[in-house]
Motif scaffolding. Structure first.
Motif, PDB file in Angstrom:
ATOM      1  N   SER A   1      29.718  46.109  30.737  1.00  9.58           N
ATOM      2  CA  SER A   1      29.807  44.843  30.939  1.00  9.58           C
ATOM      3  C   SER A   1      31.170  44.346  31.241  1.00  9.58           C
ATOM      4  CB  SER A   1      29.484  44.132  29.758  1.00  9.58           C
ATOM      5  OG  SER A   1      30.625  44.107  28.740  1.00  9.58           O
ATOM      6  N   LEU A   2      32.077  45.440  31.567  1.00  8.65           N
ATOM      7  CA  LEU A   2      33.420  45.144  32.063  1.00  8.65           C
ATOM      8  C   LEU A   2      33.527  45.036  33.594  1.00  8.65           C
ATOM      9  CD1 LEU A   2      35.739  47.134  29.606  1.00  8.65           C
ATOM     10  CD2 LEU A   2      35.320  44.801  29.769  1.00  8.65           C
ATOM     11  N   SER A   3      34.490  44.327  33.977  1.00  5.35           N
ATOM     12  CA  SER A   3      34.608  44.516  35.614  1.00  5.35           C
ATOM     13  C   SER A   3      35.802  45.102  36.065  1.00  5.35           C
ATOM     14  CB  SER A   3      34.982  42.748  36.147  1.00  5.35           C
ATOM     15  OG  SER A   3      35.007  42.591  37.091  1.00  5.35           O
ATOM     16  N   PHE A   4      35.584  46.219  36.743  1.00  7.84           N
ATOM     17  CA  PHE A   4      36.901  47.155  37.099  1.00  7.84           C
ATOM     18  C   PHE A   4      37.058  46.711  38.354  1.00  7.84           C
ATOM     19  CE2 PHE A   4      34.538  49.345  33.809  1.00  7.84           C
ATOM     20  CZ  PHE A   4      35.484  49.905  33.082  1.00  7.84           C
ATOM     21  N   ASN A   5      37.816  45.474  38.186  1.00  6.92           N
ATOM     22  CA  ASN A   5      38.272  45.064  39.601  1.00  6.92           C
ATOM     23  C   ASN A   5      39.730  45.059  40.152  1.00  6.92           C
ATOM     24  OD1 ASN A   5      39.353  43.185  38.009  1.00  6.92           O
ATOM     25  ND2 ASN A   5      38.091  41.492  38.414  1.00  6.92           N
ATOM     26  N   ARG A   6      40.515  45.726  39.081  1.00  2.48           N
ATOM     27  CA  ARG A   6      42.047  45.975  39.307  1.00  2.48           C
ATOM     28  C   ARG A   6      42.057  47.367  40.054  1.00  2.48           C
ATOM     29  NH1 ARG A   6      45.226  43.415  34.303  1.00  2.48           N
ATOM     30  NH2 ARG A   6      44.534  41.321  34.564  1.00  2.48           N
ATOM     31  N   ILE A   7      43.092  47.472  40.948  1.00  2.54           N
ATOM     32  CA  ILE A   7      43.579  48.750  41.451  1.00  2.54           C
ATOM     33  C   ILE A   7      44.866  49.174  41.215  1.00  2.54           C
ATOM     34  CG2 ILE A   7      43.839  50.035  43.658  1.00  2.54           C
ATOM     35  CD1 ILE A   7      40.916  49.047  43.044  1.00  2.54           C
ATOM     36  N   TYR A   8      45.090  50.267  40.738  1.00  5.23           N
ATOM     37  CA  TYR A   8      46.410  50.924  40.229  1.00  5.23           C
ATOM     38  C   TYR A   8      46.633  52.001  40.953  1.00  5.23           C
ATOM     39  CZ  TYR A   8      45.512  47.871  36.274  1.00  5.23           C
ATOM     40  OH  TYR A   8      45.348  46.972  35.500  1.00  5.23           O
ATOM     41  N   GLN A   9      48.093  52.098  41.323  1.00  8.18           N
ATOM     42  CA  GLN A   9      48.594  53.477  42.126  1.00  8.18           C
ATOM     43  C   GLN A   9      49.366  54.192  41.085  1.00  8.18           C
ATOM     44  OE1 GLN A   9      47.919  54.220  45.031  1.00  8.18           O
ATOM     45  NE2 GLN A   9      46.750  52.442  45.742  1.00  8.18           N
ATOM     46  N   THR A  10      48.693  55.557  40.568  1.00  9.47           N
ATOM     47  CA  THR A  10      49.381  56.451  39.787  1.00  9.47           C
ATOM     48  C   THR A  10      49.782  57.785  40.533  1.00  9.47           C
ATOM     49  OG1 THR A  10      47.245  57.421  39.292  1.00  9.47           O
ATOM     50  CG2 THR A  10      47.609  55.364  38.113  1.00  9.47           C
TER      51      THR A  10
ATOM     52  N   VAL B   1      41.652  43.323  29.671  1.00 13.09           N
ATOM     53  CA  VAL B   1      40.971  42.861  28.678  1.00 13.09           C
ATOM     54  C   VAL B   1      42.035  42.353  27.925  1.00 13.09           C
ATOM     55  CG1 VAL B   1      38.858  44.521  28.521  1.00 13.09           C
ATOM     56  CG2 VAL B   1      41.326  45.103  27.624  1.00 13.09           C
ATOM     57  N   ARG B   2      41.801  41.554  26.686  1.00 11.94           N
ATOM     58  CA  ARG B   2      42.941  41.036  25.786  1.00 11.94           C
ATOM     59  C   ARG B   2      42.847  41.549  24.475  1.00 11.94           C
ATOM     60  NH1 ARG B   2      46.442  38.161  28.795  1.00 11.94           N
ATOM     61  NH2 ARG B   2      47.457  37.386  26.828  1.00 11.94           N
ATOM     62  N   LEU B   3      43.813  42.220  24.005  1.00 10.14           N
ATOM     63  CA  LEU B   3      43.892  42.597  22.531  1.00 10.14           C
ATOM     64  C   LEU B   3      44.350  41.541  21.764  1.00 10.14           C
ATOM     65  CD1 LEU B   3      45.248  46.106  23.329  1.00 10.14           C
ATOM     66  CD2 LEU B   3      42.804  45.543  23.294  1.00 10.14           C
TER      67      LEU B   3
ATOM     68  N   ARG C   1      48.008  41.442  26.807  1.00 15.27           N
ATOM     69  CA  ARG C   1      47.257  41.545  27.864  1.00 15.27           C
ATOM     70  C   ARG C   1      47.002  43.301  28.308  1.00 15.27           C
ATOM     71  NH1 ARG C   1      50.928  40.644  31.183  1.00 15.27           N
ATOM     72  NH2 ARG C   1      51.260  42.693  32.204  1.00 15.27           N
ATOM     73  N   ALA C   2      45.871  43.869  28.514  1.00 11.92           N
ATOM     74  CA  ALA C   2      45.853  45.478  28.710  1.00 11.92           C
ATOM     75  C   ALA C   2      44.441  45.430  29.517  1.00 11.92           C
ATOM     76  CB  ALA C   2      45.236  45.836  27.199  1.00 11.92           C
ATOM     77  N   SER C   3      44.291  46.729  29.933  1.00 11.59           N
ATOM     78  CA  SER C   3      43.198  47.095  30.961  1.00 11.59           C
ATOM     79  C   SER C   3      42.496  48.401  30.404  1.00 11.59           C
ATOM     80  CB  SER C   3      43.726  47.077  32.258  1.00 11.59           C
ATOM     81  OG  SER C   3      44.775  48.261  32.544  1.00 11.59           O
ATOM     82  N   VAL C   4      41.186  48.169  30.758  1.00 16.03           N
ATOM     83  CA  VAL C   4      40.606  49.746  30.508  1.00 16.03           C
ATOM     84  C   VAL C   4      40.580  50.542  31.536  1.00 16.03           C
ATOM     85  CG1 VAL C   4      38.370  50.670  29.715  1.00 16.03           C
ATOM     86  CG2 VAL C   4      39.204  48.348  28.717  1.00 16.03           C
ATOM     87  N   ASN C   5      41.242  52.013  31.548  1.00 16.88           N
ATOM     88  CA  ASN C   5      41.081  52.542  32.662  1.00 16.88           C
ATOM     89  C   ASN C   5      39.715  52.991  33.136  1.00 16.88           C
ATOM     90  OD1 ASN C   5      42.925  53.730  34.516  1.00 16.88           O
ATOM     91  ND2 ASN C   5      42.066  55.843  33.971  1.00 16.88           N
ATOM     92  N   GLY C   6      39.364  52.916  34.437  1.00 20.16           N
ATOM     93  CA  GLY C   6      37.977  53.223  34.979  1.00 20.16           C
ATOM     94  C   GLY C   6      37.810  54.960  34.897  1.00 20.16           C
ATOM     95  N   ALA C   7      38.590  55.685  34.785  1.00 24.00           N
ATOM     96  CA  ALA C   7      38.311  57.131  34.755  1.00 24.00           C
ATOM     97  C   ALA C   7      39.164  57.609  33.281  1.00 24.00           C
ATOM     98  CB  ALA C   7      39.265  57.898  35.722  1.00 24.00           C
TER      99      ALA C   7
END
Length: 230
Positions: free
Chosen positions: A160-169, A179-181, A195-201
């Motif tokens: 149900s999460l929206s993985f719409n953020r792009i990160y360069q690693t 997400v919010r914790l 403020r946080a995010s769930v990694n897509g991988a």
């Protein structure tokens, strides 16, 4: 009879010495008359019981002295332990840090100290919404990043999460879901609404980034110790 008299004198001197020691250590303990009367009654009771036991020959002087020596030794150990309690506490914290480097240690001033692991990285065990999560401390991460597995442990539905953020690693481009914790707590330090995010991988460990670290009073690295200030 002579031994009994000597033993009673020894007991009396020991009680007097104990009272004197306590009076010097705690000068305000017997300021009221009621406390003084209670102490006198207790000493008289001990003297009566001890004298009666000696008079009736319930124990021998040698045995009594041996028991007294044992109690004196135990008292000395307790006194030394109390006198050096700060040193023992510091030693315990040091041993805990060596054996469990991810376990945060609270300092006397309210900071939190974390020792580096075998590879020089700082791994911190935190409570996230009441769930224990181990983070890799990463000052280069702009926010807290949760691995998919840790996110599921916290109750997030990955579908149900929206993985719409792009990160360069360093490993390339990855996506993340914002997400919010409610709270991240490390020892006595707690930061709410993080403020946080769930990694897509999949990732080996979640990252403790600047959305948490930046809201602290400060953080610093001294050798192999990371110190967090509330």
């Amino acid at each position: 009879m002579r031994r009994s008299v000597i033993l009673m004198i020894v007991i009396g001197l020991a009680l007097a010495g104990l009272v004197l020691f306590l009076a010097l250590q705690f000068p305000d303990a017997l300021t009221s008359r009621g406390e003084q009367i209670q102490l006198t009654q207790a000493l008289l009771l001990v003297a009566v019981i001890g004298g009666a036991a000696i008079a009736h020959g319930r124990f021998q002087a040698r045995q009594a002295l041996r028991h007294a020596a044992i109690w004196v030794g135990l008292g000395a150990v307790l006194l030394l332990g109390y006198s050096f309690r700060a040193e023992f506490q510091a030693l315990g914290s040091r041993l805990t840090g060596e054996l469990l480097p991810h376990r945060a240690q609270e300092t006397p001033v309210g900071d939190v100290a974390i020792r580096a692991g075998d590879h020089g990285h700082f791994v911190a065990e935190a409570l996230v919404n009441g769930v224990a999560i181990r983070f890799l401390v990463d000052t280069g991460a702009s926010e807290v990043v949760l691995s998919p597995r840790d996110a599921e442990r916290l109750g997030f539905d990955l579908k149900s999460l929206s993985f719409n953020r792009i990160y360069q690693t360093a490993n390339g481009t990855v996506t993340g879901a914002p997400v919010r914790l409610d709270e991240i707590r490390i020892g006595p330090i707690a930061v709410k609404d993080v403020r946080a995010s769930v990694n897509g991988a999949e990732m080996k460990r979640s990252l403790l980034g600047m959305s948490f670290l930046g809201r602290l009073g400060g953080y610093r690295v001294n050798g192999d110790v990371l110190t967090l200030s509330p």
